[in-house]
Enzyme design. Sequence first.
Site, PDB file in Angstrom:
ATOM      1  N   HIS A   1      -0.089   0.281  -2.456  1.00 48.96           N
ATOM      2  CA  HIS A   1      -0.393   1.662  -2.090  1.00 48.96           C
ATOM      3  C   HIS A   1      -1.894   1.892  -1.889  1.00 48.96           C
ATOM      4  O   HIS A   1      -2.284   2.878  -1.272  1.00 48.96           O
ATOM      5  CB  HIS A   1       0.190   2.643  -3.112  1.00 48.96           C
TER       6      HIS A   1
ATOM      7  N   ASP B   1       4.760  -2.992  -5.293  1.00 49.13           N
ATOM      8  CA  ASP B   1       3.448  -2.349  -5.167  1.00 49.13           C
ATOM      9  C   ASP B   1       2.319  -3.354  -5.360  1.00 49.13           C
ATOM     10  O   ASP B   1       1.322  -3.074  -6.019  1.00 49.13           O
ATOM     11  CB  ASP B   1       3.299  -1.181  -6.145  1.00 49.13           C
TER      12      ASP B   1
ATOM     13  N   SER C   1      -6.209   1.900  -9.767  1.00 45.89           N
ATOM     14  CA  SER C   1      -5.082   1.197  -9.164  1.00 45.89           C
ATOM     15  C   SER C   1      -5.478  -0.170  -8.629  1.00 45.89           C
ATOM     16  O   SER C   1      -6.450  -0.306  -7.889  1.00 45.89           O
ATOM     17  CB  SER C   1      -4.499   2.015  -8.011  1.00 45.89           C
TER      18      SER C   1
END
Length: 370
Positions: free
Chosen positions: A103, A133, A210
């Site tokens: 992402h 992911d 992230s």
Amino acid sequence: MERARLTRRGFLGAVGAAIAGTAGCQSPGSVDTPPEAQTDATGDAELRPLSGNQVEADANAYTEVYRAVSGAVASIRVYSRTGTGSQGSGFLVDDDYIVTNEHVVSGGDRFYVRFASTDWRRVSVVGTDVYSDLAVLRIRNSPTDVAPLSFADRDPAVGTRVVAIGNPFGLSGSVSEGIVSGVDRTLRGANNFSIAGGIQTDAAVNPGNSGGPLVDLNGNVLGVINSGGGDNVGFAISAQLAQRVIPALVEDGTYDHSYMGVVLQSVTPLVAEANDLRRASGIYIDRAVDGGPADGVLQGTSGTRTVVNTSVPVGGDVVRRLDDTPTPTRQALATFLALETSPGDTIDVTVLRDGSEETVELELGTRPRP
């Protein structure tokens, strides 16, 4: 410093030898343990204050792991032709490859990374997998004085002390500490699928973290940070899943996930009562997807029954085991499929059907591309 190139075979070989959603990225420019119990002779646990030396030792442990790991952690900036972009974190797993979240790079056209010892450098995406992911970037001029990070060879124990290193709110090289709060968590994935085997932590995880590493105090990567849920709840994709996916992304650019082709729900107390089950455990098959692997093999809902003014599905199979692995929860089923199987495998599915237990064979398919 000499470092080996990462290939699927080499990566998995190294692992074998060792064993012998999302809120974590931000737009560029935006401000995107308790003391251990000691036991006396009677067996009673007594909590004692930490000494000054123990406090200093703990502080030194965090400092040491940060110094050992942070050089391999990169800031990532992503730009698209539409003028939008994002940023996140990543880390070296080889002199040529950086791991991050799918992402973080999704929708991007240009990708740049910066390490603590370098300026911004352009990189390319070699593979992405929306269902885990995870993404892999290729860098042709990584810093030569930095050692790539290694994944842990097993799930951590709950309570293991950890640090998250990344770039929250664009603040590069930031570290937060905490513990492993839970394992085998099911994280939200794409297209109503889930990411199995996730790690929960209370280490602060914020926008920009992230794709960064969650490491133990030995510097082993326990997981790839995926999201922060607030209230001291953050999540990471487990090292075990990452070690299955990353080599395939390097070699093929994609990863194929096992697929049963079913719509599931947990066996709640109401589902158990409506279906005359003795215990509320297992996974209820609500529907077998038309044309999917389970079509004609597993049985879905045939009707409903009202329990406590609630309409409850009845008639579907209740999965108790996959091969010899019990599946009392959806998490257990998802983890088995993700970590123990591959498309094309045939597995034994033990179900409760019409009041009796039976075992059927199911050949797993490949999860549809998003």
